[in-house]
Every structure is written in structure tokens, then in C-alpha cells.
Design a protein around this motif. Structure first.
Motif, short mmCIF file in Angstrom:
data_model
loop_
_atom_site.label_atom_id
_atom_site.label_comp_id
_atom_site.label_asym_id
_atom_site.label_seq_id
_atom_site.Cartn_x
_atom_site.Cartn_y
_atom_site.Cartn_z
N ALA A 62 0.84 -1.20 0.00
CA ALA A 62 0.00 0.00 0.00
C ALA A 62 0.87 1.25 0.00
O ALA A 62 0.59 2.22 0.68
N ALA A 63 1.97 1.19 -0.74
CA ALA A 63 2.89 2.33 -0.75
C ALA A 63 2.83 3.12 -2.06
O ALA A 63 3.65 3.99 -2.30
N GLY A 64 1.84 2.81 -2.90
CA GLY A 64 1.74 3.50 -4.18
C GLY A 64 1.03 4.84 -4.06
O GLY A 64 0.35 5.11 -3.07
N LYS A 65 1.18 5.65 -5.09
CA LYS A 65 0.55 6.97 -5.09
C LYS A 65 -0.79 6.98 -5.81
O LYS A 65 -1.57 7.92 -5.70
N SER A 95 -1.51 7.26 -9.08
CA SER A 95 -1.66 8.40 -9.99
C SER A 95 -2.76 8.19 -11.03
O SER A 95 -3.47 9.13 -11.37
N ARG A 96 -2.94 6.96 -11.51
CA ARG A 96 -3.97 6.75 -12.54
C ARG A 96 -5.40 6.89 -12.00
O ARG A 96 -6.35 7.04 -12.76
N GLN A 123 -5.79 3.22 -2.16
CA GLN A 123 -5.93 2.18 -1.13
C GLN A 123 -6.65 2.68 0.11
O GLN A 123 -7.08 1.89 0.94
N GLY A 126 9.04 1.60 -1.14
CA GLY A 126 9.98 2.35 -1.98
C GLY A 126 9.23 3.05 -3.10
O GLY A 126 8.00 3.03 -3.17
N ALA A 127 10.01 3.65 -4.00
CA ALA A 127 9.42 4.47 -5.06
C ALA A 127 8.75 3.65 -6.16
O ALA A 127 7.91 4.17 -6.90
N GLU A 128 9.12 2.38 -6.30
CA GLU A 128 8.49 1.50 -7.29
C GLU A 128 7.93 0.29 -6.55
O GLU A 128 8.42 -0.07 -5.49
N ARG A 129 6.94 -0.35 -7.17
CA ARG A 129 6.32 -1.50 -6.51
C ARG A 129 7.36 -2.54 -6.12
O ARG A 129 7.34 -3.07 -5.01
N SER A 165 9.08 -1.74 -2.97
CA SER A 165 8.22 -1.98 -1.81
C SER A 165 8.19 -3.48 -1.48
O SER A 165 8.25 -3.87 -0.31
N ASP A 187 -1.48 -6.94 -3.74
CA ASP A 187 -1.74 -5.51 -3.92
C ASP A 187 -2.83 -5.07 -2.95
O ASP A 187 -3.96 -5.58 -3.01
N GLY A 188 -2.49 -4.09 -2.12
CA GLY A 188 -3.50 -3.55 -1.21
C GLY A 188 -4.70 -2.98 -1.95
O GLY A 188 -5.80 -2.89 -1.43
N ALA A 189 -4.49 -2.60 -3.20
CA ALA A 189 -5.55 -2.02 -4.02
C ALA A 189 -6.39 -3.10 -4.71
O ALA A 189 -7.11 -2.81 -5.68
N LYS A 229 -8.00 -5.13 -9.63
CA LYS A 229 -7.17 -4.10 -9.00
C LYS A 229 -7.80 -2.75 -9.31
O LYS A 229 -8.15 -2.47 -10.46
#
Ligand code: CTP
Ligand code: MG
Length: 235
Positions: free
Chosen positions: A11-14, A16-17, A25, A82-85, A88, A106-108, A214
Motif C-alpha cells: 500500500a505504498a503507491g501513489k 496516480s492513474r 488504497q 519504496g518508489a516502485e512496486r 516496496s 496488492d492492497g488495491a 485491481k
């Protein structure tokens, strides 16, 4: 001795899409954050431990507003990704050293369920590496650089992959350690790719579900509300 099954929930993504102010998340579905549903599926399963990977600024929010608020007992660590999946995932792997089997999720992807998890467990115990997936429903075309159709793979051999992606710990750790040595050389979109690239292990496709979507773009939220309200009506 019984084997330790550990989930890494990402669950560390931003997001953006998704184009929302709040990362996807944490968006609400029927009054609870998306991440609640992903964690609940693992909490209610045979999995022994859950490592939650989030943004470093969201650790206290996750601890207080999700893990403590909903009483998740199996979440033993909440760590920064981290900055990319794949970065993380790697942080999750470093935090999971006592695990025998790792379930990367994926938490999403809030609609993972008991059947998907138990099928994955049976498959990883037999094959050491499996990812949840489903045969595609549409015909898939491979296109050239100018968007002209180049190939049409036979549909029964084309699957869409989901998570969980499940591996024996030693195998996935070895593969990720090798990736990290030369990480700019690869473009990684899922964990199975890392195992396929760096080991000789074949990855089995276990049974996912067409509901195990997802949440990626805004219209996925409409589908998610539909899936969740159908499930709530069934109870
Ligand atoms: N993820 C992560 N760390 C990252 C990137 C992604 O933990 N650096 C997680 C996301 O939180 C999500 C899952 O990996 O649960 C799948 O990634 P994706 O759908 O691509 O999510 P985002 O990267 O957040 O979305 P986008 O690509 O649209 O920005
Ligand atoms: Mg992403």
C-alpha cells in the motif's frame, strides 16, 4: 514443524492513474477503506502473519486508523516501501525473514477471498511458485510500434494475472536479491517475472477470480461498489 505463511500487503503507491486526492488504497468503499478489505481477507485466512508496506508518512495513519481501528491481529509490522512496486516488495521481503511462504498482494485489490487464498496455498506447496490469474475473456492482439495487429495468441493460453503472487521464501528472496544487483536493467511489472527471469522455477497459474480486480482507474471504483454491494446482499 508447520510452515510459516506470511503475507506482504502493498500500500505504498501513489495511485496516480486513479486521479483522486487520497491514494486509492485509502478511498472508502461502503464506509471502510479499500485496504481494510484486502487485510481482512488475510486476517480471516490460514496466513500466520501480515506485513503491511505503506508510504513512510502513512505508517501512523495505517496503524491507528486501519490496523488498530479494525483490530487486525495478524499485522505484525508496518513498514515503509519504496518508489516502485518492486522496491516496496523488496522491503517486505527483508522484513519477512522467518517466513516459509510469501503471499505478495496488492492492497488495491480488495476482493481477494478465501477460495483464492486456499487454492494458492495448495499450489505453492506443490510447485513453490504460483500466481492467481484467470483466462482472458477478450481476444488479445500483439501490436507493432504503429498499432497494427501483428499476432493473435490463442486465447486459451492467455491469462490475466492478479495477486496474490505466492512463492517459497528462499526462492523469491534469491530472485529479488539478484534483481537488486542490477535493477536498472529490468522493467518489472509483477513478482512472477522476477522469479522467471532469475531462477529456473516454473510459475503455476492458480485460480483467481474475475472479481479480484485491481482498483486502477476511476471506473474501477464503480465496479468495486457493484461487487461489494452484491456480496453484502448475499450475506
Ligand atoms: N505499490 C507499492 N509501492 C509502490 C508502488 C505501488 O506498494 N512504489 C502498491 C500499490 O499501493 C498497489 C499495488 O502496489 O496496492 C499495485 O500497484 P499500482 O496499481 O500500480 O498502484 P499505484 O502505483 O499506487 O498506482 P499508479 O501506478 O496508478 O500510480
Ligand atoms: Mg503503479
Amino acid at each position: 514443524m508447520s510452515k510459516k505463511h506470511t503475507a506482504i500487503v502493498l500500500a505504498a503507491g501513489k495511485g496516480s492513474r486513479m486521479q483522486s486526492a487520497v491514494p486509492k488504497q485509502y478511498l472508502e468503499l461502503c464506509g471502510k477503506p479499500v485496504l481494510y478489505y484486502s487485510l481482512a481477507a488475510f486476517e480471516e485466512s490460514f496466513v500466520d502473519e501480515i506485513i503491511l508496506v505503506t508510504g513512510k508518512d502513512d505508517i501512523s495513519y495505517c496503524k491507528e486508523q486501519i490496523v488498530e481501528r479494525y483490530g487486525f491481529q495478524k499485522v505484525t509490522k508496518i513498514i515503509a516501501g519504496g518508489a516502485e512496486r518492486y522496491l516496496s516488495v523488496y522491503q517486505g521481503l527483508l522484513a519477512a525473514e522467518e517466513a516459509d511462504y510469501i503471499y505478495i498482494h496488492d492492497g488495491a485489490r480488495p476482493f481477494v477471498d478465501a477460495a483464492i487464498l486456499s487454492d494458492a496455498k495448495a499450489c505453492v506447496e506443490q510447485y513453490q511458485a504460483c500466481v492467481a490469474g484467470m483466462p482472458v475473456k477478450d481476444t488479445i492482439k500483439i501490436v507493432d510500434a504503429e498499432d497494427f495487429a501483428k499476432e493473435t495468441p490463442e486465447r486459451k493460453y492467455v491469462w490475466q494475472v492478479q495477486t496474490p503472487q505466492v512463492f517459497s521464501y528462499a526462492l523469491v528472496r534469491e530472485a529479488y536479491d539478484m534483481l537488486m544487483e542490477d535493477r536498472d536493467a529490468y522493467s518489472v511489472t509483477d513478482d512472477a517475472m522476477v522469479v522467471e527471469t532469475f531462477t529456473n522455477q516454473k510459475v503455476y497459474l492458480s485460480e483467481g477470480s474475475y472479481e479480484n480486480i485491481k482498483l486502477t482507474t476511476p471506473e474501477d471504483m464503480t465496479a468495486a461498489h457493484g461487487i461489494l454491494s452484491a456480496r453484502t446482499r448475499e450475506l
